[in-house]
Design a protein around this motif. Structure first.
Motif, PDB file in Angstrom:
ATOM      1  N   UNK A 108       0.833  -1.200   0.000  1.00 25.39           N
ATOM      2  CA  UNK A 108       0.000   0.000   0.000  1.00 25.39           C
ATOM      3  C   UNK A 108       0.870   1.253   0.000  1.00 25.39           C
ATOM      4  N   UNK A 109       0.403   2.257  -0.736  1.00 30.65           N
ATOM      5  CA  UNK A 109       1.051   3.564  -0.736  1.00 30.65           C
ATOM      6  C   UNK A 109       0.232   4.500   0.140  1.00 30.65           C
ATOM      7  N   UNK A 110       0.888   5.168   1.087  1.00 29.60           N
ATOM      8  CA  UNK A 110       0.190   6.030   2.038  1.00 29.60           C
ATOM      9  C   UNK A 110       0.649   7.471   1.870  1.00 29.60           C
ATOM     10  N   UNK A 111      -0.319   8.374   1.803  1.00 31.81           N
ATOM     11  CA  UNK A 111      -0.032   9.810   1.733  1.00 31.81           C
ATOM     12  C   UNK A 111      -0.816  10.508   2.829  1.00 31.81           C
ATOM     13  N   UNK A 112      -0.122  11.141   3.782  1.00 35.00           N
ATOM     14  CA  UNK A 112      -0.780  11.832   4.891  1.00 35.00           C
ATOM     15  C   UNK A 112      -0.688  13.338   4.698  1.00 35.00           C
ATOM     16  N   UNK A 113      -1.703  14.043   5.161  1.00 38.34           N
ATOM     17  CA  UNK A 113      -1.753  15.489   4.991  1.00 38.34           C
ATOM     18  C   UNK A 113      -0.859  16.216   5.978  1.00 38.34           C
ATOM     19  N   UNK A 114      -0.555  15.588   7.108  1.00 41.80           N
ATOM     20  CA  UNK A 114       0.264  16.226   8.138  1.00 41.80           C
ATOM     21  C   UNK A 114       0.828  15.148   9.044  1.00 41.80           C
ATOM     22  N   UNK A 115       1.740  15.551   9.920  1.00 44.23           N
ATOM     23  CA  UNK A 115       2.250  14.642  10.932  1.00 44.23           C
ATOM     24  C   UNK A 115       1.240  14.505  12.069  1.00 44.23           C
ATOM     25  N   UNK A 116       1.652  13.824  13.140  1.00 42.95           N
ATOM     26  CA  UNK A 116       0.727  13.533  14.235  1.00 42.95           C
ATOM     27  C   UNK A 116       1.405  13.826  15.570  1.00 42.95           C
ATOM     28  N   UNK A 117       0.791  14.725  16.351  1.00 43.00           N
ATOM     29  CA  UNK A 117       1.302  15.060  17.678  1.00 43.00           C
ATOM     30  C   UNK A 117       0.815  14.031  18.699  1.00 43.00           C
ATOM     31  N   UNK A 118       1.658  13.755  19.677  1.00 48.19           N
ATOM     32  CA  UNK A 118       1.332  12.746  20.676  1.00 48.19           C
ATOM     33  C   UNK A 118       0.468  13.259  21.804  1.00 48.19           C
ATOM     34  N   UNK A 119      -0.741  13.667  21.482  1.00 50.66           N
ATOM     35  CA  UNK A 119      -1.733  14.047  22.492  1.00 50.66           C
ATOM     36  C   UNK A 119      -3.001  13.242  22.213  1.00 50.66           C
ATOM     37  N   UNK A 120      -3.588  12.607  23.246  1.00 53.20           N
ATOM     38  CA  UNK A 120      -4.817  11.838  23.024  1.00 53.20           C
ATOM     39  C   UNK A 120      -5.879  12.671  22.316  1.00 53.20           C
ATOM     40  N   UNK A 121      -6.444  12.095  21.254  1.00 47.92           N
ATOM     41  CA  UNK A 121      -7.472  12.795  20.492  1.00 47.92           C
ATOM     42  C   UNK A 121      -6.948  13.521  19.271  1.00 47.92           C
ATOM     43  N   UNK A 122      -5.621  13.719  19.163  1.00 47.10           N
ATOM     44  CA  UNK A 122      -5.064  14.359  17.966  1.00 47.10           C
ATOM     45  C   UNK A 122      -5.289  13.455  16.761  1.00 47.10           C
ATOM     46  N   UNK A 123      -5.556  14.065  15.599  1.00 48.96           N
ATOM     47  CA  UNK A 123      -5.837  13.275  14.399  1.00 48.96           C
ATOM     48  C   UNK A 123      -5.044  13.801  13.205  1.00 48.96           C
ATOM     49  N   UNK A 124      -4.873  12.927  12.223  1.00 42.60           N
ATOM     50  CA  UNK A 124      -4.286  13.290  10.935  1.00 42.60           C
ATOM     51  C   UNK A 124      -4.986  12.464   9.867  1.00 42.60           C
ATOM     52  N   UNK A 125      -5.193  13.047   8.703  1.00 44.67           N
ATOM     53  CA  UNK A 125      -5.864  12.370   7.598  1.00 44.67           C
ATOM     54  C   UNK A 125      -4.832  11.758   6.654  1.00 44.67           C
ATOM     55  N   UNK A 126      -5.082  10.510   6.254  1.00 46.04           N
ATOM     56  CA  UNK A 126      -4.166   9.810   5.348  1.00 46.04           C
ATOM     57  C   UNK A 126      -4.968   9.092   4.261  1.00 46.04           C
ATOM     58  N   UNK A 127      -4.419   9.040   3.059  1.00 43.51           N
ATOM     59  CA  UNK A 127      -4.998   8.278   1.959  1.00 43.51           C
ATOM     60  C   UNK A 127      -4.162   7.022   1.742  1.00 43.51           C
ATOM     61  N   UNK A 128      -4.829   5.876   1.715  1.00 45.61           N
ATOM     62  CA  UNK A 128      -4.163   4.585   1.523  1.00 45.61           C
ATOM     63  C   UNK A 128      -4.558   4.056   0.152  1.00 45.61           C
ATOM     64  N   UNK A 129      -3.568   3.859  -0.729  1.00 47.50           N
ATOM     65  CA  UNK A 129      -3.830   3.422  -2.099  1.00 47.50           C
ATOM     66  C   UNK A 129      -3.222   2.052  -2.336  1.00 47.50           C
ATOM     67  N   UNK A 130      -4.036   1.137  -2.863  1.00 50.49           N
ATOM     68  CA  UNK A 130      -3.576  -0.204  -3.222  1.00 50.49           C
ATOM     69  C   UNK A 130      -4.428  -0.713  -4.365  1.00 50.49           C
ATOM     70  N   UNK A 131      -3.791  -1.285  -5.364  1.00 43.64           N
ATOM     71  CA  UNK A 131      -4.525  -1.824  -6.506  1.00 43.64           C
ATOM     72  C   UNK A 131      -5.346  -0.792  -7.236  1.00 43.64           C
ATOM     73  N   UNK A 132      -4.901   0.458  -7.252  1.00 40.42           N
ATOM     74  CA  UNK A 132      -5.626   1.514  -7.944  1.00 40.42           C
ATOM     75  C   UNK A 132      -6.789   2.091  -7.174  1.00 40.42           C
ATOM     76  N   UNK A 133      -7.032   1.597  -5.957  1.00 40.49           N
ATOM     77  CA  UNK A 133      -8.145   2.079  -5.132  1.00 40.49           C
ATOM     78  C   UNK A 133      -7.578   2.869  -3.947  1.00 40.49           C
ATOM     79  N   UNK A 134      -8.112   4.070  -3.726  1.00 42.44           N
ATOM     80  CA  UNK A 134      -7.660   4.910  -2.624  1.00 42.44           C
ATOM     81  C   UNK A 134      -8.750   5.011  -1.564  1.00 42.44           C
TER      82      UNK A 134
END
Length: 228
Positions: A108-134
């Protein structure tokens, strides 16, 4: 908080890269997770609020980037705190590892919009692509233990996927596919989450609310009802 004797430069104390690297390595070792390497690029300037970043490598596919922040200065002694974090590249590697461990495609190829801070509840969005499907995923921090952080991957239907899925559902119910659907945003896979959608079919239009009812791995089940 750590107090550290330092050498002053131009009247301003600074924690050397060697001291930072040694302190961080000792903290991980005390937690039972001895890193392969710790690399700090720059000294930590002894002024409250100043920060430095250090790369901590646990294995070829597992690394962190703690953020070091000065909290106080007393003469040549600098107090600082350490916040666990993942850079964009580190998060992408971690997400790819989790996807593979969960039985997903190992390539799988992963592309994230930002890094992730170590605080409970912090989030980051990532796209996971495999076999042409994201597929879009939300990485959410679930726990922090010292300099170690844990996060889960939450599935998500993008705005376009929600619109297409709703039209498919209505087509099965009505026996024909409405002309279009426009939804207010993505639908994150957490029971109870909802999104508003407007559906147009010829001269008629209707408003719906979609609500997540269950999540099973990557599958998101939802109900839809007219918006009153």
């Amino acid at each position: 908080m750590v107090g550290c004797g330092t050498d002053a430069a131009d009247g301003v104390p600074a924690v050397s890269t060697a001291d930072l690297q040694r302190d961080i390595a000792e903290r991980f070792a005390e937690a039972g997770a001895r890193p392969q390497s710790v690399t700090c690029k720059d000294p930590l300037v002894g002024e409250v609020g100043q920060t430095a970043r250090c790369d901590v490598t646990m294995s070829p596919t597992n690394s962190f980037e703690p953020i070091v922040t000065v909290t106080g200065v007393d003469g040549e002694t600098v107090d600082y705190e350490l916040l666990p974090a993942l850079s964009v590249e580190q998060l992408e590697r971690a997400v790819a590892r989790l996807v593979a461990e969960d039985g997903g495609p190992p390539d799988s190829t992963v592309t994230c919009q930002a890094g992730l801070l170590g605080r409970p509840g912090e989030v980051a969005r990532c796209d996971v692509t495999a076999g042409g499907v994201t597929l879009r995923r939300t990485a959410e921090v679930t726990g922090v233990d010292g300099l170690m952080m844990n996060f889960d991957l939450v599935p998500m239907l993008t705005k376009a996927e929600v619109e297409r899925s709703l039209l498919d559902e209505l087509a099965r119910h009505l026996g024909r596919r409405p002309d279009s659907a426009t939804c207010s945003g993505d639908l994150e896979g957490r029971p109870g989450n909802s999104v508003d959608c407007a559906v147009t079919d010829g001269p008629e239009s209707a408003a719906f609310i979609l609500t997540v009812t269950a999540v099973d791995g990557d599958r998101i089940d939802y109900s839809y009802a007219p918006r009153g």
